[in-house]
Scaffold this active site. Sequence first.
Site, PDB file in Angstrom:
ATOM      1  N   ALA A 189      30.338  13.504  40.381  1.00  0.00           N
ATOM      2  CA  ALA A 189      30.910  13.517  41.834  1.00  0.00           C
ATOM      3  C   ALA A 189      29.510  13.062  42.552  1.00  0.00           C
ATOM      4  CB  ALA A 189      31.380  14.803  42.131  1.00  0.00           C
TER       5      ALA A 189
ATOM      6  N   ARG B 126      28.094  14.042  45.088  1.00  0.00           N
ATOM      7  CA  ARG B 126      27.026  15.099  45.573  1.00  0.00           C
ATOM      8  C   ARG B 126      26.045  15.375  44.366  1.00  0.00           C
ATOM      9  NH1 ARG B 126      32.160  17.369  44.760  1.00  0.00           N
ATOM     10  NH2 ARG B 126      32.299  19.081  43.382  1.00  0.00           N
ATOM     11  N   TYR B 127      26.339  14.877  43.022  1.00  0.00           N
ATOM     12  CA  TYR B 127      25.545  15.256  42.147  1.00  0.00           C
ATOM     13  C   TYR B 127      24.427  13.946  41.810  1.00  0.00           C
ATOM     14  CZ  TYR B 127      28.555  19.308  41.717  1.00  0.00           C
ATOM     15  OH  TYR B 127      29.273  20.532  41.861  1.00  0.00           O
ATOM     16  N   ILE B 128      24.927  12.896  42.105  1.00  0.00           N
ATOM     17  CA  ILE B 128      24.016  11.739  41.685  1.00  0.00           C
ATOM     18  C   ILE B 128      23.212  11.191  42.646  1.00  0.00           C
ATOM     19  CG2 ILE B 128      25.456  11.054  39.611  1.00  0.00           C
ATOM     20  CD1 ILE B 128      26.794   9.128  41.591  1.00  0.00           C
TER      21      ILE B 128
END
Length: 891
Positions: A121, A123-125
């Site tokens: 997602a 928001r994680y990368i």
Amino acid sequence: MIEDGNDLINEQDEPKETITRITGMYKDWFLDYASYVILERAVPAIEDGFKPVQRRIMHSMKDLDDGRYNKVANIVGHTMQYHPHGDASIADAMVQIGQKDLLIDTQGNWGNILTGDSAAASRYIEARLSKFALDVVYNPKITEWQASYDGRRKEPVNLPVMFPLLLAQGGEGIAVGLSTKILPHNFIELIDASIKHLRGKRFTILPDFPTAGIADFSNYNDGLRGGRVRVRAKISQLDKYTLVITEIPFGTNTTTLIDSILKANDKGKIKIKKIEDNTAADVEILVHLPAGISPDKTIDALYAFTSCETSISPLGCVIEDNKPLFIGVTEMLRRSTDNTVQLLKSDLEIKLDELEEQWHFASLERIFIEKRIYRDIEEEETWEGVIRAIDKGLQPHIKHLKRAITEEDIVRLTEIRIKRISKFDIDKAQQKIEALEDQIAEIKHHLANLIEYAVTYFTRLKKDYGEGRERKTEIRAFDDVDATKVVIRNTKLYVNRAEGFVGMSLKKDEYVCDCSDIDDIIVFTGEGKMMVTKVDAKTFVGKDIIHVDVFNKKDNRTIYNMIYRDGKGGPSYIKRFAVTGITRDKEYDLTNGNKLSTVLYFSANHNGEAEVITILLRQAGSIKKLKWDIDFSDILIKGRGSKGNLVTKYPIKKVELKEKGLSTLKPRKIWFDDAVQRLNVDGRGELIGEFRGEDRILIINQSGVVKTIIPEITAHFDDDMIVLEKWIPKKPISAIYYDGEKERYYVKRFLIENENKEEVFISDHDKSQLEIVSTDCRPMAEVIYAKQKGKDPKDNEIVNLEDFIAIKGIKAIGNQLTTEKIKQINLLEPLAYEAPEEVHADEIEVVDEETFTDDDNISTEITSKNSDVPTKKEDDEDDFKVGGEGQITLF
């Protein structure tokens, strides 16, 4: 009032209605929508190679750039200020850019193009601009700007990309009424091609895929509509029972590839035991084969029936001046390179203007301070007076300036602080002016030699960013894989001879052979009729079937021998023919065409064998000789429509097989085509030799592996193959190899002991390596010794390998060559040797391959040693027929 028949309608009582035609609305709205999708969503611009969403992502990343990583979710949110669509589409587009590993420096799980795994997602990368992107994509001073969709911000019309980015990354999109598919090309090759274009040289660019693989670009068509690129996985043989896939075709991933292999196995097209996916950073798919399955045929079957081979149709479509333009990749590169030259020119011109302004003010500043003009304004009481005083003081000293002094220049002089005036250093000021003059001269030189400046620019890009971007995809021409030759025989063929049915579902009837569901079958009947048809569950082909088999198109080595009676009581004829070209489902008459013609003898010979038969005639009248022999090798091989040669005009009682024959066909000539790394019988490449049924090919690899194989057209060869020739069993193999364990060179000579086994003839130490190998009978080698410190170099030594060591077993270590350190070993011309002449069998010419045609009357295509056929008159008795391959069937 409006009168309509007998009814009167009051206009004041009814509201007015407006009629809008749907056709007009549809036309206008559809064109608006189509134009928007084409220009604003699906097709990249030729100027910078970006689609609008990609351009807005890159612009947003520059807005946020501070050298550190940003959450992709933050970048997506920032991009929504410029892009009037949802966050999901922006995130997907950004992941695609990041996976191309050129413009975005990624951190975290961005997915895997090899396995097909999706990215984490947003928001994680995290992401930031790469050094390359910062170098070639941005330059605000030469960027044209426009208002964003809501008018709150400015966004670039096109980014000033100074590199053929569209060709490097590729692009794909589907719009309304058109699509685009531009394949990715190699970074280094694009730079080299740009330099060639700048220097007026011709160039060719071919795609290079991030998934590597092997590609045939013979029909690339410069990336235009109608072109086709064939891409294959890289498959090699790990051992006798295992294949390994190390590279995959572009547009596939390991998941889809394995699924296609499993589906082909389920359908019976191929046969595998199991499949393992060990892919991590690199692709590794292990395909385990059951015992008895040919690895070479399985490799071809994987190409024929699975996604191990795919076909890509490129379509070069870009946006230029708000219109779609269909253009080839060569012209794309030319335009991109020319655009880069213009951008470099614009950048130089802006820098020149800035440097000249700096030089102008630095000169004014020096005059203002050195000539103490600032003192002239001490008694001025008004601003206008100050301006006039400075202007008057400067006039005697400004003749060397390159432009007139403006009021703005004078205002800037008044802003100089007293502290700076007090610490003014005339020498440093002069040095600064001279440095600016040097920079101005350098830029003017670049502008005067703009092409060389652009060449230097591209050369720098190659040096700074080209490392690790070498070509991944191997360029190779492909031979077409004949699916019928590599498909697994996954079903059985049956025949009901009396009723005339053949098929896969007749399990209660006579079994013929194994076949596949894509095979053609050839059928001969007792009436002398022949038909080729597609195998099916049950097909009627004609009653009284005497022979049925799988049909191989272009098989010119299967020869049919036949004797038939012409009509009810006519003479009998003998003929030999091959069937290489037909029209499917058409019935061919192999007799002279008269009613009640009957086949008396028939045999199918897969290697052109010619048997000897005995003719027995019925006792009739004054016939004295009722029995004689005929050798089919004396019969010319003609077309299937030929009448044949007369055997006798008297009734034949019986035809008996007296003696099975040998092949009358000349040994097959086999060539090796290095371009496609395949054997062929079409004369392409280097002639290996003439092969009979028992002959084999000798193969030696650089790894020290030796083997012999039957010369099948489907054979595959390792990349490190160094010897490929016809194997002569009594001819020794000579080799010099380095033993990694003993750190010495050894010489050995040996014969192949097991023709069906692959063997290693050097030691198995990791550092052992084959130095030279020769199949000459009397090989010679030159040993060049290394120079040792403090000693004179030892003279080169010539070694006769035949005298140095006798022929030993393949597993023998051999004799040590020398204890001295060796620099190099060279293979020399061998000593003269007269090989015994090879004894050739009686040969006849093989028929050429026929094309599919309806013409049954084929002229003689094969000659034999004799042209006369004995026609002896003898007795006859009961009629009978002979069917099968040398098997007699009575009727």
